[in-house]
Design a protein around this motif. Structure first.
Motif, PDB file in Angstrom:
ATOM      1  N   VAL A   1       0.835  -1.190   0.000  1.00  0.00           N
ATOM      2  CA  VAL A   1       0.000   0.000   0.000  1.00  0.00           C
ATOM      3  C   VAL A   1       0.878   1.251   0.000  1.00  0.00           C
ATOM      4  CG1 VAL A   1      -1.861   1.219   1.193  1.00  0.00           C
ATOM      5  CG2 VAL A   1      -1.752  -1.270   1.270  1.00  0.00           C
ATOM      6  N   ILE A   2       0.450   2.258  -0.762  1.00  0.00           N
ATOM      7  CA  ILE A   2       1.206   3.508  -0.911  1.00  0.00           C
ATOM      8  C   ILE A   2       0.263   4.675  -0.646  1.00  0.00           C
ATOM      9  CG2 ILE A   2       2.627   4.906  -2.474  1.00  0.00           C
ATOM     10  CD1 ILE A   2       2.978   2.226  -4.109  1.00  0.00           C
ATOM     11  N   LEU A   3       0.724   5.660   0.103  1.00  0.00           N
ATOM     12  CA  LEU A   3      -0.087   6.839   0.372  1.00  0.00           C
ATOM     13  C   LEU A   3      -0.178   7.730  -0.864  1.00  0.00           C
ATOM     14  CD1 LEU A   3       1.177   7.846   3.927  1.00  0.00           C
ATOM     15  CD2 LEU A   3      -1.124   7.071   3.330  1.00  0.00           C
TER      16      LEU A   3
ATOM     17  N   PRO B   1      -8.998   4.939   3.968  1.00  0.00           N
ATOM     18  CA  PRO B   1      -8.823   6.217   3.279  1.00  0.00           C
ATOM     19  C   PRO B   1      -8.234   5.995   1.886  1.00  0.00           C
ATOM     20  CG  PRO B   1      -7.836   6.233   5.481  1.00  0.00           C
ATOM     21  CD  PRO B   1      -8.139   4.811   5.142  1.00  0.00           C
ATOM     22  N   ALA B   2      -8.119   7.055   1.109  1.00  0.00           N
ATOM     23  CA  ALA B   2      -7.558   6.965  -0.238  1.00  0.00           C
ATOM     24  C   ALA B   2      -6.125   6.433  -0.184  1.00  0.00           C
ATOM     25  CB  ALA B   2      -7.601   8.339  -0.900  1.00  0.00           C
ATOM     26  N   HIS B   3      -5.777   5.612  -1.171  1.00  0.00           N
ATOM     27  CA  HIS B   3      -4.438   5.022  -1.229  1.00  0.00           C
ATOM     28  C   HIS B   3      -4.216   4.410  -2.603  1.00  0.00           C
ATOM     29  CE1 HIS B   3      -7.127   1.668  -0.213  1.00  0.00           C
ATOM     30  NE2 HIS B   3      -6.220   0.876  -0.797  1.00  0.00           N
ATOM     31  N   SER B   4      -2.961   4.049  -2.868  1.00  0.00           N
ATOM     32  CA  SER B   4      -2.616   3.260  -4.053  1.00  0.00           C
ATOM     33  C   SER B   4      -2.137   1.891  -3.589  1.00  0.00           C
ATOM     34  CB  SER B   4      -1.520   3.952  -4.867  1.00  0.00           C
ATOM     35  OG  SER B   4      -1.972   5.192  -5.370  1.00  0.00           O
ATOM     36  N   TYR B   5      -2.142   0.906  -4.506  1.00  0.00           N
ATOM     37  CA  TYR B   5      -1.759  -0.453  -4.134  1.00  0.00           C
ATOM     38  C   TYR B   5      -1.114  -1.145  -5.318  1.00  0.00           C
ATOM     39  CZ  TYR B   5      -6.418  -0.847  -6.229  1.00  0.00           C
ATOM     40  OH  TYR B   5      -7.506  -0.698  -7.055  1.00  0.00           O
ATOM     41  N   ILE B   6      -0.245  -2.097  -5.010  1.00  0.00           N
ATOM     42  CA  ILE B   6       0.445  -2.843  -6.063  1.00  0.00           C
ATOM     43  C   ILE B   6       0.688  -4.279  -5.596  1.00  0.00           C
ATOM     44  CG2 ILE B   6       2.691  -1.998  -5.245  1.00  0.00           C
ATOM     45  CD1 ILE B   6       3.668  -2.224  -8.169  1.00  0.00           C
ATOM     46  N   ARG B   7       0.414  -5.210  -6.487  1.00  0.00           N
ATOM     47  CA  ARG B   7       0.776  -6.622  -6.290  1.00  0.00           C
ATOM     48  C   ARG B   7       1.761  -6.952  -7.400  1.00  0.00           C
ATOM     49  NH1 ARG B   7      -0.640 -11.015  -3.448  1.00  0.00           N
ATOM     50  NH2 ARG B   7      -0.589 -13.054  -4.446  1.00  0.00           N
ATOM     51  N   SER B   8       3.046  -6.904  -7.078  1.00  0.00           N
ATOM     52  CA  SER B   8       4.100  -6.978  -8.078  1.00  0.00           C
ATOM     53  C   SER B   8       4.489  -8.412  -8.404  1.00  0.00           C
ATOM     54  CB  SER B   8       5.338  -6.223  -7.588  1.00  0.00           C
ATOM     55  OG  SER B   8       5.867  -6.865  -6.424  1.00  0.00           O
TER      56      SER B   8
ATOM     57  N   SER C   1      -8.203 -12.143 -10.316  1.00  0.00           N
ATOM     58  CA  SER C   1      -7.349 -13.207  -9.788  1.00  0.00           C
ATOM     59  C   SER C   1      -6.136 -12.598  -9.098  1.00  0.00           C
ATOM     60  CB  SER C   1      -6.875 -14.124 -10.930  1.00  0.00           C
ATOM     61  OG  SER C   1      -5.868 -15.010 -10.459  1.00  0.00           O
ATOM     62  N   LEU C   2      -5.755 -13.190  -7.971  1.00  0.00           N
ATOM     63  CA  LEU C   2      -4.536 -12.771  -7.280  1.00  0.00           C
ATOM     64  C   LEU C   2      -3.313 -13.475  -7.830  1.00  0.00           C
ATOM     65  CD1 LEU C   2      -5.836 -12.695  -3.592  1.00  0.00           C
ATOM     66  CD2 LEU C   2      -5.219 -10.732  -5.014  1.00  0.00           C
ATOM     67  N   GLY C   3      -3.484 -14.266  -8.875  1.00  0.00           N
ATOM     68  CA  GLY C   3      -2.366 -14.995  -9.455  1.00  0.00           C
ATOM     69  C   GLY C   3      -1.569 -14.200 -10.457  1.00  0.00           C
ATOM     70  N   TYR C   4      -1.916 -12.921 -10.665  1.00  0.00           N
ATOM     71  CA  TYR C   4      -1.243 -12.093 -11.658  1.00  0.00           C
ATOM     72  C   TYR C   4      -0.920 -10.723 -11.070  1.00  0.00           C
ATOM     73  CZ  TYR C   4      -2.945 -15.728 -14.704  1.00  0.00           C
ATOM     74  OH  TYR C   4      -3.199 -16.942 -15.262  1.00  0.00           O
ATOM     75  N   PRO C   5       0.131 -10.073 -11.554  1.00  0.00           N
ATOM     76  CA  PRO C   5       0.474  -8.747 -11.038  1.00  0.00           C
ATOM     77  C   PRO C   5      -0.643  -7.743 -11.325  1.00  0.00           C
ATOM     78  CG  PRO C   5       2.279  -9.676 -12.336  1.00  0.00           C
ATOM     79  CD  PRO C   5       1.091 -10.555 -12.573  1.00  0.00           C
ATOM     80  N   SER C   6      -0.771  -6.777 -10.423  1.00  0.00           N
ATOM     81  CA  SER C   6      -1.783  -5.737 -10.599  1.00  0.00           C
ATOM     82  C   SER C   6      -1.342  -4.489  -9.854  1.00  0.00           C
ATOM     83  CB  SER C   6      -3.157  -6.205 -10.077  1.00  0.00           C
ATOM     84  OG  SER C   6      -3.088  -6.475  -8.693  1.00  0.00           O
ATOM     85  N   ARG C   7      -1.948  -3.377 -10.206  1.00  0.00           N
ATOM     86  CA  ARG C   7      -1.702  -2.126  -9.503  1.00  0.00           C
ATOM     87  C   ARG C   7      -2.931  -1.247  -9.649  1.00  0.00           C
ATOM     88  NH1 ARG C   7       2.939   0.496 -10.542  1.00  0.00           N
ATOM     89  NH2 ARG C   7       3.959  -1.374 -11.362  1.00  0.00           N
ATOM     90  N   GLY C   8      -3.123  -0.305  -8.717  1.00  0.00           N
ATOM     91  CA  GLY C   8      -4.288   0.560  -8.826  1.00  0.00           C
ATOM     92  C   GLY C   8      -4.323   1.607  -7.737  1.00  0.00           C
TER      93      GLY C   8
END
Length: 388
Positions: free
Chosen positions: A78-80, A110-117, A159-166
């Motif tokens: 998680v990123i602010l 609250p608002a945030h960014s997220y990444i599953r690398s 799916s959590l089996g692939y990279p994602s960001r948002g």
């Protein structure tokens, strides 16, 4: 005709009174009348679910973001937002309910960014499906250069089996996590719907059903849980199938091949014959191609090893499982107990004996009736062992 109608309206019942006074063409009432016209009482089983709650509100504002980041680490980093500081605080709530083959999570952030690398995927064997239902706020999530925007009244399937960001605005959402095996029979169709927005009549029915289930989580019984999970599973498949469309079914994509590989591995996880060669033969592809498919997970052998260690963790965390650790190690593919202990400790940060000792120490006092507790005591435990 008029007189009979009047008698009926007055509530006269010809079946009441002594048998000699009843009209001969009417049978005697075959069930007892309830006092005061109330239905017979129904004795329900004890509630089966105990929620797992997490909140940052009890912490100092400067500590809240790191606490949330650590709690959600098995899923995403998680990123602010730009311009926000950890000192500003991060008031977040997270309540999880374990239904056996389904996690229902109520989350406010609250608002945030997220990444599953990809790097996270190499360290995590989690490949669950999940559905995001938003009450308020919006999310934008990118998977394989495709962005899915979610908002209230819609669902996103992913799916959590692939990279994602948002990124997300201030959010109030319900998340459904389902293990791969629960949906394995429809994996090809579901892959085509990965990161899809689900809307329309089927999605509305699913939203209503999930909302109704959520409202009753604290009173559901153990007998009801499998039926609820099965219903949600079927509704998710129907929604995802509609989103994928008929033209995508059976398309020989990389993801379709990956799903076939996952399915084969999951169904043969404890077989001594589960090798990269066996997987290659089952899929009809080369070893090189197989390694490319599992590159993000560090190779197919690494993926198999992690899944087997997770299954071993689930067995050791179950206080009712009395199998010797040596048998659990053998089922995980380790001939030597020392090698199993070393690999297990490296993966989970504790030894197999420590996990079993903790499970026995936490064994609840028997009561009647009692439902077996979910495996583990943290959200990370619930998530990583879901479906095992």
């Amino acid at each position: 005709m008029s007189d009979r109608s009047t008698e009926s309206d007055q509530g006269d019942d010809p079946t009441e009174g002594p048998p000699s006074e009843r009209p001969p063409h009417l049978e005697r009432r075959r069930w007892p009348r309830q006092p005061g016209g109330q239905p017979a009482p129904h004795t329900a089983s004890s509630p089966a679910l105990a929620p797992l709650r997490f909140s940052t509100h009890e912490r100092a504002p400067a500590e809240q973001f790191e606490a949330w980041r650590s709690h959600i680490a098995p899923l995403v980093d998680v990123i602010l937002p730009e311009g926000k500081s950890p000192d500003d605080g991060f008031p977040a709530h997270h309540t999880a309910w374990h239904l056996g083959n389904l996690l229902i999570v109520q989350q406010r952030t609250p608002a945030h960014s997220y990444i599953r690398s990809q790097a996270m995927l190499r360290l995590s064997p989690i490949d669950h499906w999940y559905v995001e239902l938003i009450r308020s706020g919006r999310t934008w999530t990118e998977v394989d250069r495709h962005v899915a925007e979610n908002e209230p009244g819609k669902l996103v399937f992913r799916s959590l089996g692939y990279p994602s960001r948002g990124r997300a605005t201030d959010l109030d959402a319900i998340l459904l996590f389902m293990p791969y095996d629960l949906l394995a029979d429809d994996a090809a169709v579901l892959e085509a719907a990965n990161n899809s927005v689900l809307s329309g009549n089927l999605a509305n029915l699913l939203i209503n059903y999930v909302s109704g289930t959520e409202a009753n989580l604290d009173v559901l019984t153990a007998e009801e849980l499998p039926k609820i999970v099965h219903t949600i599973r079927d509704m998710v498949v129907a929604c995802a199938s509609a989103a994928a469309g008929p033209s995508s079914i059976g398309t020989p994509t990389n993801r379709g091949m990956m799903e076939r590989a996952h399915r084969y591995i999951h169904r043969n996880l404890h077989s001594p014959d589960l090798t990269p060669e066996a997987v290659s033969r089952a899929l009809g592809i080369s070893r090189t191609r197989l390694y490319q498919l599992f590159g993000a997970s560090g190779g197919v052998l690494n993926y198999i090893r992690k899944r087997r260690l997770l299954a071993a963790y689930a067995d050791l965390s179950d206080p009712t499982n009395n199998r010797p650790i040596s048998e659990i190690a053998e089922a995980a593919g380790f001939d030597l107990a020392a090698n199993f202990t070393r690999a297990f400790s490296h993966e989970f940060g504790c030894s197999p004996r420590e996990v079993r000792k903790a499970a026995i120490a936490e064994r609840p006092v028997p009561s009647a009736p009692q439902v077996a507790r979910p495996i583990g005591s943290t959200f990370a435990d619930w998530l990583t062992t879901l479906g095992l």
